[in-house]
Design a protein around this motif. Structure first.
Motif, PDB file in Angstrom:
ATOM      1  N   HIS A 108       1.371  -2.374  16.811  1.00  0.00           N
ATOM      2  CA  HIS A 108       2.523  -1.687  17.395  1.00  0.00           C
ATOM      3  C   HIS A 108       2.791  -0.355  16.706  1.00  0.00           C
ATOM      4  N   LYS A 109       2.444  -0.283  15.433  1.00  0.00           N
ATOM      5  CA  LYS A 109       2.662   0.935  14.662  1.00  0.00           C
ATOM      6  C   LYS A 109       1.376   1.718  14.442  1.00  0.00           C
ATOM      7  N   ASN A 110       0.263   1.199  14.973  1.00  0.00           N
ATOM      8  CA  ASN A 110      -1.043   1.849  14.754  1.00  0.00           C
ATOM      9  C   ASN A 110      -1.325   2.039  13.271  1.00  0.00           C
ATOM     10  N   MET A 111      -1.093   0.993  12.512  1.00  0.00           N
ATOM     11  CA  MET A 111      -1.242   1.069  11.065  1.00  0.00           C
ATOM     12  C   MET A 111      -2.185  -0.016  10.547  1.00  0.00           C
ATOM     13  N   LEU A 112      -2.842   0.312   9.475  1.00  0.00           N
ATOM     14  CA  LEU A 112      -3.696  -0.619   8.746  1.00  0.00           C
ATOM     15  C   LEU A 112      -3.231  -0.614   7.303  1.00  0.00           C
ATOM     16  N   TYR A 113      -3.292  -1.786   6.655  1.00  0.00           N
ATOM     17  CA  TYR A 113      -2.827  -1.890   5.285  1.00  0.00           C
ATOM     18  C   TYR A 113      -3.850  -2.617   4.418  1.00  0.00           C
ATOM     19  N   LEU A 114      -3.752  -2.345   3.134  1.00  0.00           N
ATOM     20  CA  LEU A 114      -4.553  -3.086   2.168  1.00  0.00           C
ATOM     21  C   LEU A 114      -3.671  -3.358   0.960  1.00  0.00           C
ATOM     22  N   GLN A 115      -3.330  -4.611   0.768  1.00  0.00           N
ATOM     23  CA  GLN A 115      -2.579  -5.025  -0.408  1.00  0.00           C
ATOM     24  C   GLN A 115      -3.572  -5.403  -1.487  1.00  0.00           C
ATOM     25  N   MET A 116      -3.465  -4.729  -2.623  1.00  0.00           N
ATOM     26  CA  MET A 116      -4.409  -4.947  -3.703  1.00  0.00           C
ATOM     27  C   MET A 116      -3.664  -5.503  -4.913  1.00  0.00           C
ATOM     28  N   ASN A 117      -4.032  -6.675  -5.347  1.00  0.00           N
ATOM     29  CA  ASN A 117      -3.402  -7.324  -6.491  1.00  0.00           C
ATOM     30  C   ASN A 117      -4.412  -7.528  -7.607  1.00  0.00           C
ATOM     31  N   SER A 118      -3.897  -7.730  -8.798  1.00  0.00           N
ATOM     32  CA  SER A 118      -4.743  -7.985  -9.973  1.00  0.00           C
ATOM     33  C   SER A 118      -5.862  -6.954 -10.073  1.00  0.00           C
ATOM     34  N   MET A 119      -5.486  -5.732  -9.995  1.00  0.00           N
ATOM     35  CA  MET A 119      -6.494  -4.665  -9.966  1.00  0.00           C
ATOM     36  C   MET A 119      -7.158  -4.488 -11.321  1.00  0.00           C
ATOM     37  N   GLU A 120      -8.411  -4.019 -11.239  1.00  0.00           N
ATOM     38  CA  GLU A 120      -9.244  -3.849 -12.425  1.00  0.00           C
ATOM     39  C   GLU A 120      -9.652  -2.391 -12.565  1.00  0.00           C
ATOM     40  N   PRO A 121      -9.845  -1.929 -13.801  1.00  0.00           N
ATOM     41  CA  PRO A 121     -10.228  -0.516 -14.016  1.00  0.00           C
ATOM     42  C   PRO A 121     -11.477  -0.105 -13.229  1.00  0.00           C
ATOM     43  N   GLU A 122     -12.408  -1.042 -13.041  1.00  0.00           N
ATOM     44  CA  GLU A 122     -13.645  -0.717 -12.315  1.00  0.00           C
ATOM     45  C   GLU A 122     -13.382  -0.405 -10.846  1.00  0.00           C
ATOM     46  N   GLU A 123     -12.175  -0.673 -10.388  1.00  0.00           N
ATOM     47  CA  GLU A 123     -11.844  -0.420  -8.986  1.00  0.00           C
ATOM     48  C   GLU A 123     -11.241   0.967  -8.772  1.00  0.00           C
ATOM     49  N   THR A 124     -11.280   1.749  -9.796  1.00  0.00           N
ATOM     50  CA  THR A 124     -10.879   3.147  -9.659  1.00  0.00           C
ATOM     51  C   THR A 124     -11.829   3.876  -8.725  1.00  0.00           C
ATOM     52  N   GLY A 125     -11.266   4.662  -7.827  1.00  0.00           N
ATOM     53  CA  GLY A 125     -12.094   5.432  -6.918  1.00  0.00           C
ATOM     54  C   GLY A 125     -11.290   5.941  -5.743  1.00  0.00           C
ATOM     55  N   VAL A 126     -12.005   6.483  -4.791  1.00  0.00           N
ATOM     56  CA  VAL A 126     -11.372   6.944  -3.565  1.00  0.00           C
ATOM     57  C   VAL A 126     -11.510   5.848  -2.513  1.00  0.00           C
ATOM     58  N   TYR A 127     -10.396   5.517  -1.915  1.00  0.00           N
ATOM     59  CA  TYR A 127     -10.366   4.463  -0.901  1.00  0.00           C
ATOM     60  C   TYR A 127     -10.241   5.111   0.474  1.00  0.00           C
ATOM     61  N   TYR A 128     -11.120   4.683   1.374  1.00  0.00           N
ATOM     62  CA  TYR A 128     -11.185   5.259   2.708  1.00  0.00           C
ATOM     63  C   TYR A 128     -10.824   4.236   3.775  1.00  0.00           C
TER      64      TYR A 128
END
Length: 124
Positions: free
Chosen positions: A77-97
């Motif tokens: 309805h809002k034309n939206m996509l989401y990503l909830q990220m929990n317990s994040m780790e330093p190796e997950e640093t980067g650009v998210y597309y």
């Protein structure tokens, strides 16, 4: 022309959470596959999560490395996509597309639609 615009990136400490959003310029009802990729410094872009048009979070694909910690969802309805990220780790640093394709199987290989990305940094 489909335009995807990501937001919500930023700096988070290891173990913390972040929620990314992706706004589509058109109705996402016609885009069967929507998802997220990420690219760490010096590494190739990799698939993170994808969800089909049905939009039920349980019917989604996740990379093994994020399964159980990340949750993808979409709001048609809002034309939206989401990503909830929990317990994040330093190796997950980067650009998210944000990515999308009218055919889901193409989403996980070579999607046609891409956003410009949002930077996520996870400090140790």
């Amino acid at each position: 022309q489909v335009q995807l615009v990501e937001s919500g990136g930023g700096l988070v400490q290891a173990g913390g959470s972040l929620r990314l959003s992706c706004a589509a310029s058109v109705s996402i009802f016609g885009i069967d596959g929507m998802g997220w990729y990420r690219q760490a410094p010096g590494k190739q872009r990799e698939f993170v999560a994808g969800i089909t048009r049905g939009g039920i979070s349980n019917y989604a694909d996740y990379a093994d490395s994020v399964n159980g910690r990340f949750t993808i969802s979409r709001d048609k309805h809002k034309n939206m996509l989401y990503l909830q990220m929990n317990s994040m780790e330093p190796e997950e640093t980067g650009v998210y597309y944000c990515a999308g394709d009218t055919i889901y199987r193409r989403l996980v290989s070579s999607p046609n639609y891409w956003g410009k990305g949002t930077q996520v940094s996870v400090s140790s």
